[in-house]
Write an enzyme that holds these catalytic residues in place. Sequence first.
Site, mmCIF file in Angstrom:
data_model
loop_
_atom_site.group_PDB
_atom_site.id
_atom_site.type_symbol
_atom_site.label_atom_id
_atom_site.label_comp_id
_atom_site.label_asym_id
_atom_site.label_seq_id
_atom_site.Cartn_x
_atom_site.Cartn_y
_atom_site.Cartn_z
ATOM 1 N N ARG A 22 0.817 -1.217 0.000
ATOM 2 C CA ARG A 22 0.000 0.000 0.000
ATOM 3 C C ARG A 22 0.855 1.273 0.000
ATOM 4 N NH1 ARG A 22 -3.952 -1.115 4.885
ATOM 5 N NH2 ARG A 22 -2.051 -2.141 5.614
ATOM 6 N N ASN A 40 -6.507 -2.772 1.626
ATOM 7 C CA ASN A 40 -6.419 -4.225 1.739
ATOM 8 C C ASN A 40 -7.817 -4.813 1.860
ATOM 9 O OD1 ASN A 40 -3.724 -4.803 1.530
ATOM 10 N ND2 ASN A 40 -3.334 -4.865 3.740
#
Length: 751
Positions: A22, A40
Amino acid sequence: MKNHRKRAEILIQGIVQGVGFRPFIYRLADDIGISGTVKNLGDAGVEVVLEGTEEDIQEFLARLREENPPLSEIQSVIVSRSKPEGLEEFCILKSTHGGGGSGTIPPDTAMCEKCLEDMRNPDSRYHEYWATSCVDCGPRFTVIKELPYDRPRTSMEEFPMCDECESEYEDPTDRRHHAQSIACPNCGPQIFSIPPSQNPIFKTAEVLREGGIVAIKGIGGTHLACDAFNDEAVRRLKRGLRRLHKPLAIMARDLEMIGKFASFDEKEERVLKSIRRPIVVLDQIENSPLSPEVARGLHNVGVMLPYSGVHHLLFDRIDFPIVMTSANLTGMPMIVKNNKIISELGNIADFMLLHNRKIVARCDDSVVRFSGGTKKFLRRSRGWAPSPLRLELGNEPMLALGAELDNTIALYADGNCFVSQYIGDIDNLSTFKFLENTIDHLTSITNMEVPERVTCDLHPDFITTDLAEEISKDRVRVQHHHAHLASVMGEKKIQETIGIAADGIGYGSDGTIWGGEVLHVTRSDFDRLGSLSPMLMPGGDLASKYPSRMIAGILYESSDLNEILENHAEFPGGKEEQKIVEKQVSSGFNSPTTTSAGRALDAVSSLLDVCQERTYEGEPAMKLESLAAQGTPLNLEPELESQDDRIVLNVQSLFEGLIEFEEEGKKREDIAATAQDVLARGLAEIAVDCAEDLHIDIVALSGGVAYNDAISRRIRESIKESELEFITNERLPCGDGGISLGQLVVAGDKE
C-alpha cells in the site's frame, strides 16, 4: 493534449499484504500525480481506485509490475472501469475483510541492509535494537494470526506503538509505513536472559567464547548454539539433544568466515546472501577447522548467514562460526514458548537468550542444496512458507496431509497451493498436535474452512490416513511415488511424463514396498513400467536400521549367502543374529519385498563398512555419497531384464560385481562411486527406453535419492544424451516435504 479524467478500479492479487504494497501504491500514485485510494481486502487482495487521465492510468499500470516491492509477488491484476467520482487526492484506506478468494501470506525474511544500518548507527533510535524491521524485512508468517495482515491481528498487538513509531507507521513516505512489526527499544519486544544479565547479548558471546551452550529464541523457534570449532562443546550439545551422529547446521558472520571451512560458487553465494537466508549445504574444504563432530562422516555441511538482529549483534562480538541447530529432541517439534525453553532445555543450555514476543507459528530454517546442477530444497520452510504456488486444480478446495516423514501439509483454493512450513515426522503425539495446529493456522490465515476433499498417502496404517478419515468422507488416497512425481508435474505445469522415483520406502499399489521406480505418470494415474529388482527386508524396519540385513535381503537366492555374510556383513548380534537373518530370507518370514533405491544404497554402505547402523534418516546413503565423492566409478554395466511385466535393474548382479571388486582390493571410494553410477545409469536407461516406446519427450526425477549429486547428475546426463527433456523439483523438496503438493495435483485431477 491529455484526455478527460477517467476512473479505473483495480484488484491486485498475490503476495501483496505485509510487504509494503500500500505505501508503494501511494508513492507511485503521488509520483505520477494521480488521485485515488488503496485498501487491503483481506483474502481478496488489494483494491486500488485511480482517477486521472488515461495516460496517467496506463503509466501507473505499467510501473505497477516493474517497481513493486521486493517481497511482493503479483499474481493477477484485474482492471474494471466506472465513472469518476471527483477524487482530489490519493489516500490509504483502512483494511477490510474481503471475500472471493484465499489470502496470500508473505514469509519471514532476513533483516534488510537499511535496518541493519539503523541498528548499527549510534545516532539512530534503533541503535542495537534487535527487533528492528520495516516493510521490506522481518517476521511475517510467524506473527500473523489472521488476515487482513494488520497489527491487531499479529502477536505485535501486545506492544502498543510509541509516538515516534506511530509517526513513522502513519507516514506513507517512510519505509516503515504500515510495517506491522515496527518497534523500537521504547515500545517493542525486549530480550532477556536466564540467568539474568544486564547485557544479555554480551553475556551470550562470553558464554560461547568459553565453550558453553546457549539457547537462542529466534523468529520462528529456538536454536541451540555453541562454538563450531570446539569439539567438546559440540559433543556435549549433541549428547544433550540425543543426536550423537546427526549433522548440525552452522552460522557464520559473513562469506569470508565461511570460506575458512567450506567452498561455494556464485550460485551458492547468491542463495546464502538472499533475503530468505536458508541453510545451504556446502562442501567442506580440505583440513576444515570445524569440529569433526559437526558433520561426522560427511564431506559437506549446512551453513547459513545471520538473518535476525540478534544474530548480527552476536557476531559483532564473536569471531568464530557457531553451531545453530533447532532446539528440540529428535522427532519433536521445535520449542517456541519461554516456559518450555526454560524447563526442557535447562539441562542442555548453560545460558538462555530469550525475548517476549510470541511465536504464533513455529517455522524451522529452510535447507537447500545444489545437486545435479539444480538448486533443490531439502526443507522448504522459513523464507518461503507459506507462499503459494499458482496451479489450476479445479474449483474445489482441498487439503493434503502429506507424508508420514518430513511432513508438510498443503491447502488448495482458487488456483493457490499453500504448502506449509516443515512439520516433521508424524510418529509422536507432539508432532501430530503440531500438524493439527498447522491445519488450523493455515486455514485461518487463508480465510478458509477445512476443505471437504482431503487427500493422503495410500498406506493404510499411517496416522495421516486415519486423520483423513476423521476429517472427511471425501478422501483421495495417493500412492507415495505417484505423489513424488506429481509434485514435479505440478511445478512444471505438465500433464504427462516418464518419471524416476528414487526414494527410501513407500507403500506400493501391489502391497509391497516401493522406492526405485520408473512410472508412466499422468496427474490422475500411473503405470509401473520399471523398477529395481525385488529385494527382501529381513526383520522389516530392522533392515532400515541395520543395513547389513539388506545385504542378505538382496542376495537371498545366492548359494554362497552364508559365506558372503561371513566375509562382507556385520551384525550387531554377531553369529546368532546372522543365522536368524539367513532363516528369515530363506523362509520369507517377516521379510517384506522392496524395490527401494534407498535400501539398496544402505546395503552398499554396510558392505563397505561406511555405516552399520542408521541413527538418522538417510545416514547410510549420505555417508556413502561422501565416500563416493572421493572416488571414480569402475567399469561395471547395469544389467536390465524383464520381470513381472516390467523392466528391472538387477541389483543382485550389481552386488555380485561390487563384492568381486572388494575381493580384488579395489578402493572403497571407487566401489562406492561405482554403485551410485550403475544405479543411476540403470534407472535412466529404463526411463529412456520407456519414453521412446511411448513417444514421451519428458523424463522427471523425484524422491529422496535425487538429492545425491552424483546420481542426480548422472541421470540428468543420460536423459539429455538421449535428447529428452529432464525435469526435477526446484520449488519444493524432492523428498517427502514435497509430497503434499503432489497429493493435491493427483486429487485435483480425480473425479
